[in-house]
Write a protein that holds these residues in place. Structure first.
Motif, PDB file in Angstrom:
ATOM      1  N   ALA A 161       0.817  -1.209   0.000  1.00  9.06           N
ATOM      2  CA  ALA A 161       0.000   0.000   0.000  1.00  9.06           C
ATOM      3  C   ALA A 161       0.856   1.265   0.000  1.00  9.06           C
ATOM      4  O   ALA A 161       0.560   2.224  -0.730  1.00  9.06           O
ATOM      5  N   TRP A 162       1.910   1.280   0.815  1.00  6.98           N
ATOM      6  CA  TRP A 162       2.795   2.453   0.847  1.00  6.98           C
ATOM      7  C   TRP A 162       3.502   2.661  -0.501  1.00  6.98           C
ATOM      8  O   TRP A 162       3.905   3.786  -0.828  1.00  6.98           O
ATOM      9  N   SER A 163       3.644   1.601  -1.265  1.00  6.09           N
ATOM     10  CA  SER A 163       4.403   1.686  -2.523  1.00  6.09           C
ATOM     11  C   SER A 163       3.565   2.139  -3.710  1.00  6.09           C
ATOM     12  O   SER A 163       4.108   2.374  -4.791  1.00  6.09           O
ATOM     13  N   ASP A 164       2.269   2.260  -3.539  1.00  4.90           N
ATOM     14  CA  ASP A 164       1.383   2.590  -4.652  1.00  4.90           C
ATOM     15  C   ASP A 164       0.730   3.955  -4.437  1.00  4.90           C
ATOM     16  O   ASP A 164       0.268   4.266  -3.338  1.00  4.90           O
ATOM     17  N   GLU A 165       0.676   4.759  -5.492  1.00  6.55           N
ATOM     18  CA  GLU A 165       0.073   6.088  -5.401  1.00  6.55           C
ATOM     19  C   GLU A 165      -1.249   6.193  -6.167  1.00  6.55           C
ATOM     20  O   GLU A 165      -2.041   7.096  -5.915  1.00  6.55           O
ATOM     21  N   ALA A 166      -1.493   5.269  -7.095  1.00  8.97           N
ATOM     22  CA  ALA A 166      -2.683   5.375  -7.944  1.00  8.97           C
ATOM     23  C   ALA A 166      -3.972   5.298  -7.117  1.00  8.97           C
ATOM     24  O   ALA A 166      -4.914   6.066  -7.343  1.00  8.97           O
ATOM     25  N   HIS A 167      -4.019   4.382  -6.146  1.00 12.36           N
ATOM     26  CA  HIS A 167      -5.246   4.240  -5.357  1.00 12.36           C
ATOM     27  C   HIS A 167      -5.465   5.453  -4.465  1.00 12.36           C
ATOM     28  O   HIS A 167      -6.613   5.811  -4.175  1.00 12.36           O
ATOM     29  N   VAL A 168      -4.384   6.100  -4.056  1.00  9.48           N
ATOM     30  CA  VAL A 168      -4.499   7.297  -3.221  1.00  9.48           C
ATOM     31  C   VAL A 168      -5.086   8.450  -4.035  1.00  9.48           C
ATOM     32  O   VAL A 168      -5.963   9.189  -3.568  1.00  9.48           O
ATOM     33  N   ALA A 169      -4.619   8.572  -5.272  1.00 10.05           N
ATOM     34  CA  ALA A 169      -5.135   9.621  -6.156  1.00 10.05           C
ATOM     35  C   ALA A 169      -6.624   9.423  -6.431  1.00 10.05           C
ATOM     36  O   ALA A 169      -7.388  10.393  -6.500  1.00 10.05           O
ATOM     37  N   ALA A 170      -7.039   8.165  -6.552  1.00 14.11           N
ATOM     38  CA  ALA A 170      -8.452   7.878  -6.807  1.00 14.11           C
ATOM     39  C   ALA A 170      -9.317   8.302  -5.616  1.00 14.11           C
ATOM     40  O   ALA A 170     -10.389   8.900  -5.786  1.00 14.11           O
ATOM     41  N   SER A 171      -8.866   8.004  -4.411  1.00 16.19           N
ATOM     42  CA  SER A 171      -9.609   8.418  -3.215  1.00 16.19           C
ATOM     43  C   SER A 171      -9.637   9.934  -3.083  1.00 16.19           C
ATOM     44  O   SER A 171     -10.665  10.528  -2.739  1.00 16.19           O
ATOM     45  N   ARG A 172      -8.504  10.531  -3.367  1.00 12.57           N
ATOM     46  CA  ARG A 172      -8.396  11.994  -3.253  1.00 12.57           C
ATOM     47  C   ARG A 172      -9.408  12.677  -4.172  1.00 12.57           C
ATOM     48  O   ARG A 172      -9.993  13.715  -3.816  1.00 12.57           O
ATOM     49  N   LYS A 173      -9.644  12.098  -5.331  1.00 12.73           N
ATOM     50  CA  LYS A 173     -10.603  12.675  -6.278  1.00 12.73           C
ATOM     51  C   LYS A 173     -12.008  12.675  -5.694  1.00 12.73           C
ATOM     52  O   LYS A 173     -12.766  13.640  -5.860  1.00 12.73           O
ATOM     53  N   ILE A 174     -12.364  11.596  -4.986  1.00 13.95           N
ATOM     54  CA  ILE A 174     -13.694  11.528  -4.360  1.00 13.95           C
ATOM     55  C   ILE A 174     -13.826  12.610  -3.289  1.00 13.95           C
ATOM     56  O   ILE A 174     -14.847  13.300  -3.210  1.00 13.95           O
ATOM     57  N   TYR A 175     -12.781  12.766  -2.470  1.00 12.39           N
ATOM     58  CA  TYR A 175     -12.834  13.788  -1.418  1.00 12.39           C
ATOM     59  C   TYR A 175     -12.931  15.191  -2.032  1.00 12.39           C
ATOM     60  O   TYR A 175     -13.642  16.050  -1.518  1.00 12.39           O
ATOM     61  N   GLN A 176     -12.231  15.399  -3.129  1.00 11.80           N
ATOM     62  CA  GLN A 176     -12.314  16.685  -3.815  1.00 11.80           C
ATOM     63  C   GLN A 176     -13.743  16.959  -4.287  1.00 11.80           C
ATOM     64  O   GLN A 176     -14.264  18.072  -4.140  1.00 11.80           O
ATOM     65  N   GLU A 177     -14.381  15.932  -4.853  1.00 10.40           N
ATOM     66  CA  GLU A 177     -15.769  16.080  -5.304  1.00 10.40           C
ATOM     67  C   GLU A 177     -16.687  16.372  -4.123  1.00 10.40           C
ATOM     68  O   GLU A 177     -17.614  17.190  -4.226  1.00 10.40           O
ATOM     69  N   ASN A 178     -16.443  15.711  -2.997  1.00 10.79           N
ATOM     70  CA  ASN A 178     -17.259  15.960  -1.802  1.00 10.79           C
ATOM     71  C   ASN A 178     -17.147  17.407  -1.342  1.00 10.79           C
ATOM     72  O   ASN A 178     -18.137  18.021  -0.918  1.00 10.79           O
ATOM     73  N   PHE A 179     -15.949  17.962  -1.414  1.00 13.24           N
ATOM     74  CA  PHE A 179     -15.776  19.356  -1.008  1.00 13.24           C
ATOM     75  C   PHE A 179     -16.464  20.317  -1.973  1.00 13.24           C
ATOM     76  O   PHE A 179     -17.007  21.348  -1.558  1.00 13.24           O
ATOM     77  N   HIS A 180     -16.442  19.988  -3.240  1.00 16.76           N
ATOM     78  CA  HIS A 180     -17.156  20.836  -4.204  1.00 16.76           C
ATOM     79  C   HIS A 180     -18.662  20.793  -3.937  1.00 16.76           C
ATOM     80  O   HIS A 180     -19.351  21.819  -4.055  1.00 16.76           O
TER      81      HIS A 180
END
Length: 379
Positions: free
Chosen positions: A276-295
């Protein structure tokens, strides 16, 4: 030792006699726990490594995990850590509680300072170490950034800051963090930044305290430490994977202490956390959802989008009355801000008037819950 009840216990007590409106589906926005499935590759890695249960884990952490954590720090913050500058931990809650006990054990009259509002483990550690507490109060007047009082800081042994901040959502710039590093060196206190929300940023990546240490010329991170966790980053709080990093001299002795604590992470969890620490793609995907929630929150409630975290720190007036009304009439749970703070030197609790709302659900569920909150605010 006397510990305060946890905020969620206080909330349960506040709402215990209320029957919520059954016309609405329950919505719980109180806890900072991502409500998304842990990514498949993380779950598969755990399943593939169950055979490792037959072995004792090392307190120091397996090489694979340490390398993954160091790789994360290099990719994300451009910080190259030596093996002596990082220790894998069983999440970060245990570190926040036992590190102060290690650090302050030989201090006759220890002094801790930490941000207020705060994660309650900070207070628990202060109680366990019999420390005098100095609150770094965060309120609208100071833009939820701790004001510096050097007369107070010179007496401190340990200062815990938390940026990006839970619950106020405030962030500090590289220069602002650098100012704190300089103060730690000037007055010889240990400075720890709780960075568990560093990866839940909404636009630009937020800095680490270790970046700030380098920025101001503290190349060996003297007196400077950070903690971070996989819980928010990977929607995997059950993995209990975190680390403490920074000053190697401090960490060398702390590592000895940890061998007696007995909180080594099981090997299947270590192998899974390394993936999990070695992968960034799944983190970016979650971050996108949080960004949408803030909008969505900006559209419905008219709030500003913070630089990081997945919270709203919403001013509602009488937060206790609002929390009860919201639950009774709209079946939505939020957390009163005063449960996350204590009175300052002027007798004022900086959390009064606010509620913390965790935007940890899907965009659809978030929109529905925030619409109910708006209706409750408008009554």
């Amino acid at each position: 030792m006397h510990f305060e009840p946890y905020p969620f216990e206080k909330l349960n007590d506040l709402l215990k006699d209320i029957i919520p409106n059954k016309n609405y589906t329950p919505s719980v926005l109180t806890i900072g726990e991502p409500q998304f499935e842990t990514p498949d590759f993380i779950q598969k890695t755990l399943c593939d490594n169950t055979a490792l249960l037959k072995k004792y884990p090392k307190t120091t952490g397996e090489t694979e995990l340490r390398e993954a954590m160091r790789g994360f720090m290099q990719r994300r913050f451009h910080i190259s850590l030596t093996d002596a500058e990082i220790i894998p931990t069983f999440g970060t809650r245990e570190v926040l509680f036992n590190f102060p006990q290690f650090l302050l054990f030989e201090k006759e009259n220890p002094v801790m300072a930490y941000t207020n509002p705060f994660y309650q483990i900070y207070e628990g550690a202060a109680i366990a170490t019999r420390s005098k507490v100095i609150h770094l109060n965060l309120d609208a007047q100071n833009n939820f950034k701790p004001q510096i009082n050097e007369d107070e800081l010179k007496s401190c042994n340990l200062v815990i800051i938390n940026f990006p901040n839970n619950p106020t959502t405030a962030s500090l710039s590289l220069d602002e963090l650098g100012t704190w590093v300089k103060l730690a060196l000037k007055y010889d206190f240990i400075l720890l930044n709780d960075e568990c929300y560093s990866e839940i940023y909404t636009d630009k990546p937020v800095p680490s305290l270790l970046e700030a240490a380098k920025h101001v010329g503290n190349e060996d991170f003297k007196n400077t430490l950070v903690i971070n966790s996989i819980s928010k980053r990977s929607s995997a709080p059950g993995l209990r994977s975190g680390f403490i990093a920074g000053d190697a001299k401090i960490l060398k002795e702390y590592m000895k202490y940890r061998t007696y604590v007995g909180c080594a992470s099981p090997l299947p969890l270590q192998a899974t956390a390394a993936a999990a620490w070695s992968d960034e793609a799944h983190v970016a995907a979650s971050r996108k959802i949080y960004q949408e929630n803030f909008h969505v929150a900006q559209e419905i409630l008219g709030v500003e989008i913070p630089e990081a975290t997945f919270y709203l720190w919403l001013h509602v007036g009488d937060a206790l009355a609002f929390t009860k009304k919201l639950y009774k009439e709209y079946n939505v749970k939020v957390l009163p801000g005063e449960y996350l703070a204590r009175k300052n030197s002027e007798g004022k609790n900086p959390g009064i008037g606010y509620v913390r709302i965790a935007l940890v659900e899907s965009v659809e569920k978030t929109k529905e819950a925030l619409t109910r909150i708006k209706e409750c605010l408008g009554e």
